[in-house]
Scaffold this motif. Structure first.
Motif, PDB file in Angstrom:
ATOM      1  N   PHE A 179       0.829  -1.202   0.000  1.00  0.00           N
ATOM      2  CA  PHE A 179       0.000   0.000   0.000  1.00  0.00           C
ATOM      3  C   PHE A 179       0.867   1.257   0.000  1.00  0.00           C
ATOM      4  O   PHE A 179       0.474   2.289  -0.556  1.00  0.00           O
ATOM      5  N   GLY A 180       2.056   1.165   0.614  1.00  0.00           N
ATOM      6  CA  GLY A 180       3.004   2.278   0.544  1.00  0.00           C
ATOM      7  C   GLY A 180       3.457   2.527  -0.879  1.00  0.00           C
ATOM      8  O   GLY A 180       3.648   3.680  -1.296  1.00  0.00           O
ATOM      9  N   ASN A 181       3.630   1.454  -1.642  1.00  0.00           N
ATOM     10  CA  ASN A 181       3.956   1.603  -3.071  1.00  0.00           C
ATOM     11  C   ASN A 181       2.844   2.345  -3.804  1.00  0.00           C
ATOM     12  O   ASN A 181       3.112   3.193  -4.664  1.00  0.00           O
ATOM     13  N   LEU A 182       1.600   2.019  -3.467  1.00  0.00           N
ATOM     14  CA  LEU A 182       0.464   2.649  -4.124  1.00  0.00           C
ATOM     15  C   LEU A 182       0.374   4.136  -3.767  1.00  0.00           C
ATOM     16  O   LEU A 182       0.321   5.001  -4.652  1.00  0.00           O
ATOM     17  N   ILE A 183       0.379   4.451  -2.478  1.00  0.00           N
ATOM     18  CA  ILE A 183       0.270   5.846  -2.041  1.00  0.00           C
ATOM     19  C   ILE A 183       1.498   6.642  -2.488  1.00  0.00           C
ATOM     20  O   ILE A 183       1.393   7.764  -2.989  1.00  0.00           O
ATOM     21  N   GLY A 184       2.683   6.026  -2.308  1.00  0.00           N
ATOM     22  CA  GLY A 184       3.906   6.683  -2.735  1.00  0.00           C
ATOM     23  C   GLY A 184       3.945   6.918  -4.229  1.00  0.00           C
ATOM     24  O   GLY A 184       4.537   7.904  -4.699  1.00  0.00           O
ATOM     25  N   GLY A 185       3.311   6.023  -4.993  1.00  0.00           N
ATOM     26  CA  GLY A 185       3.256   6.196  -6.446  1.00  0.00           C
ATOM     27  C   GLY A 185       2.518   7.458  -6.834  1.00  0.00           C
ATOM     28  O   GLY A 185       2.949   8.202  -7.723  1.00  0.00           O
ATOM     29  N   PHE A 186       1.401   7.724  -6.152  1.00  0.00           N
ATOM     30  CA  PHE A 186       0.653   8.960  -6.415  1.00  0.00           C
ATOM     31  C   PHE A 186       1.498  10.186  -6.074  1.00  0.00           C
ATOM     32  O   PHE A 186       1.544  11.157  -6.837  1.00  0.00           O
ATOM     33  N   ALA A 207       9.422   4.789  -0.495  1.00  0.00           N
ATOM     34  CA  ALA A 207      10.765   4.979  -1.054  1.00  0.00           C
ATOM     35  C   ALA A 207      11.079   3.964  -2.148  1.00  0.00           C
ATOM     36  O   ALA A 207      11.736   4.297  -3.144  1.00  0.00           O
ATOM     37  N   TYR A 208      10.625   2.731  -1.973  1.00  0.00           N
ATOM     38  CA  TYR A 208      10.924   1.659  -2.924  1.00  0.00           C
ATOM     39  C   TYR A 208      10.482   2.015  -4.339  1.00  0.00           C
ATOM     40  O   TYR A 208      11.269   1.990  -5.289  1.00  0.00           O
ATOM     41  N   GLY A 209       9.206   2.338  -4.485  1.00  0.00           N
ATOM     42  CA  GLY A 209       8.682   2.653  -5.806  1.00  0.00           C
ATOM     43  C   GLY A 209       9.300   3.902  -6.395  1.00  0.00           C
ATOM     44  O   GLY A 209       9.575   3.970  -7.603  1.00  0.00           O
ATOM     45  N   ALA A 267      17.905  -1.135  -8.487  1.00  0.00           N
ATOM     46  CA  ALA A 267      17.089  -0.681  -7.364  1.00  0.00           C
ATOM     47  C   ALA A 267      16.590  -1.848  -6.514  1.00  0.00           C
ATOM     48  O   ALA A 267      16.661  -1.807  -5.277  1.00  0.00           O
ATOM     49  N   CYS A 268      16.102  -2.883  -7.170  1.00  0.00           N
ATOM     50  CA  CYS A 268      15.525  -4.016  -6.441  1.00  0.00           C
ATOM     51  C   CYS A 268      16.586  -4.878  -5.759  1.00  0.00           C
ATOM     52  O   CYS A 268      16.353  -5.427  -4.685  1.00  0.00           O
ATOM     53  N   SER A 269      17.773  -5.002  -6.376  1.00  0.00           N
ATOM     54  CA  SER A 269      18.830  -5.808  -5.753  1.00  0.00           C
ATOM     55  C   SER A 269      19.374  -5.111  -4.512  1.00  0.00           C
ATOM     56  O   SER A 269      19.698  -5.766  -3.516  1.00  0.00           O
ATOM     57  N   ALA A 270      19.456  -3.771  -4.549  1.00  0.00           N
ATOM     58  CA  ALA A 270      19.900  -3.036  -3.357  1.00  0.00           C
ATOM     59  C   ALA A 270      18.910  -3.244  -2.221  1.00  0.00           C
ATOM     60  O   ALA A 270      19.302  -3.417  -1.056  1.00  0.00           O
ATOM     61  N   PHE A 271      17.626  -3.235  -2.545  1.00  0.00           N
ATOM     62  CA  PHE A 271      16.584  -3.486  -1.549  1.00  0.00           C
ATOM     63  C   PHE A 271      16.746  -4.879  -0.952  1.00  0.00           C
ATOM     64  O   PHE A 271      16.678  -5.073   0.257  1.00  0.00           O
ATOM     65  N   GLY A 272      17.007  -5.874  -1.818  1.00  0.00           N
ATOM     66  CA  GLY A 272      17.190  -7.243  -1.347  1.00  0.00           C
ATOM     67  C   GLY A 272      18.461  -7.435  -0.538  1.00  0.00           C
ATOM     68  O   GLY A 272      18.491  -8.214   0.421  1.00  0.00           O
TER      69      GLY A 272
END
Length: 415
Positions: free
Chosen positions: A58-65, A114-116, A137-142
């Motif tokens: 949901f943070g991805n969704l809100i952050g996307g906006f 932050a992720y998105g 981006a995704c590998s740094a997160f992992g």
């Protein structure tokens, strides 16, 4: 720092932010000590990671906006503050309900913000290499789990009494402050590319701006959007089934407890490798071909999980984690390919909701319908074969969905 000519200043800054907010998967390092320190039951402890995953999507969704309206700097600053504040406040709470609010919901939402935004920002700096951008981006997160697991264990050991009970106040307080300082410092250097930089790439206009830029309202009217949504839902099924079983099932299948725990820890490395390698490969061989490979690896892993033991089990878990990591980065690039970069934060944020639904659905089916359970003391496992047969089926479905997505992209390019 506005509109740097070099992409790497903003890219590295985004990677630092990803490392800071990537402890979404670090809960397993805290769980047992939290249970001992606060007297929680196992069910309540397990729910923390589920709540955090839902808050993350949901943070991805809100952050996307926010990202599509205000840009990545504002979104990342908001995410880092919310995430760090959540971790800091966690140091002062002990009840399950408050912990769920501060650590799972607050930190999870901030992580999603932050992720998105970081994925979207790096893609805009590397419009000609969207797979590589998403993979970085995704590998740094992992990799955050790999880096901060030993740090967290060192902090817990330093604050453990003679009875083995950890004082978590300094542990979470230290982590929260470190994440805030590093994350906010990195946010200073996050910016979008200027026109001069984009012109210097000498790319076709469509590669930079996208031949089309769909709003969310336009995207969700396309069947291809829902093909992507359900591809995310199903391709994550096998991994979601594996996670709760990795350590106990490993012990039943012949691994020592230490090796089973090492197997779980090693998934952080293979997960990050899958994100970077497969997303980068997709720039060369295409998104659909890369997804077919990942589906094949997931299918192989699911089949092997019905019977394999010993070091073969260790390798199989590594394969599944690698195959799980790949789509995490690949789908971000694919969403931008399909619906354009302008509103990529919002569009991918909605598509990411499938990840949360996948976690709940498949674990519910496995636990409540198939009654999958592992008894380490008795050396027995029940319902495991049906669970991973289901996991094998879920690995095949995205292949057919990708056929449709590939047809959609070809049709649109011909228009």
């Amino acid at each position: 720092m506005k509109n740097q000519k070099s992409p790497w200043i903003s890219i590295i800054a985004c990677l630092v932010v990803q490392l800071c907010v990537g402890i979404l998967y670090l809960w397993s390092a805290f769980k047992n000590n939290i249970i001992a320190a606060y007297g929680w039951d196992t069910t309540s402890a397990n729910l923390v990671s589920s709540f955090m995953l839902f808050a993350f999507v949901f943070g991805n969704l809100i952050g996307g906006f926010i990202n599509d309206k205000k840009g990545p700097k504002v979104t990342c600053v908001s995410g880092v503050i919310l995430f760090s504040l959540g971790v800091i406040l966690t140091s002062f709470v002990k009840s399950v309900a408050l912990f769920d609010f501060t650590y799972a919901i607050m930190a999870g939402l901030g992580s999603g913000f932050a992720y998105g935004a970081c994925i979207s920002c790096i893609q805009k700096w590397l419009p000609h290499k969207r797979g590589l951008a998403s993979g970085l981006a995704c590998s740094a997160f992992g990799l955050s789990t790999v880096i901060f697991t030993p740090v967290s264990k060192a902090l817990m050991n330093a604050n453990m009494d003679a009875n083995g009970i950890v004082n978590f106040t300094p542990v979470f307080l230290t982590l929260g402050i470190v994440f805030a300082v590093l994350g906010l410092a990195a946010c200073v250097f996050i910016n979008l590319p200027g026109e001069e930089y984009l012109r210097s790439l000498n790319l076709p206009k469509a590669a930079v701006s996208g031949s089309v830029n769909f709003t969310l309202g336009q995207a969700i009217k396309k069947p291809a959007f829902w093909a992507l949504f359900f591809s995310i839902f199903f391709i994550n099924g096998t991994w979601n089934l594996c996670v709760p079983l990795i350590v106990p099932l490993g012990q039943v299948r012949g691994l020592t407890e230490a090796m089973a725990i090492a197997c779980l820890s090693f998934t952080g490395i293979t997960n990050a490798a899958g994100r970077l390698i497969m997303a980068t490969l997709s720039d060369k061989i295409g998104r659909s071909n890369t997804m077919y490979i990942l589906c094949g690896l997931t299918l192989l892993g699911a089949v092997l999980m019905t019977f394999i033991g010993g070091m073969g089990y260790f390798v199989t878990i590594a394969i599944i984690a690698f195959a799980y990591g790949g789509p995490s980065a690949l789908n971000a690039a694919l969403c931008t390919d399909m619906f354009g970069p302008k509103n990529s934060g919002t569009n991918y944020g909605v598509a990411m909701l499938a990840l949360g639904f996948s976690s709940i659905f498949f674990n519910l089916i496995s636990g409540k319908v198939l009654n999958a359970s592992v008894d380490v003391a008795a050396g027995s496992a029940v319902g495991i074969a049906p669970t991973f047969i289901m996991g094998a089926v879920t690995a095949v479905i995205p292949v057919f969905l990708m056929f449709y997505i590939n047809h959609y992209l070809k049709t649109r390019s011909e228009q």
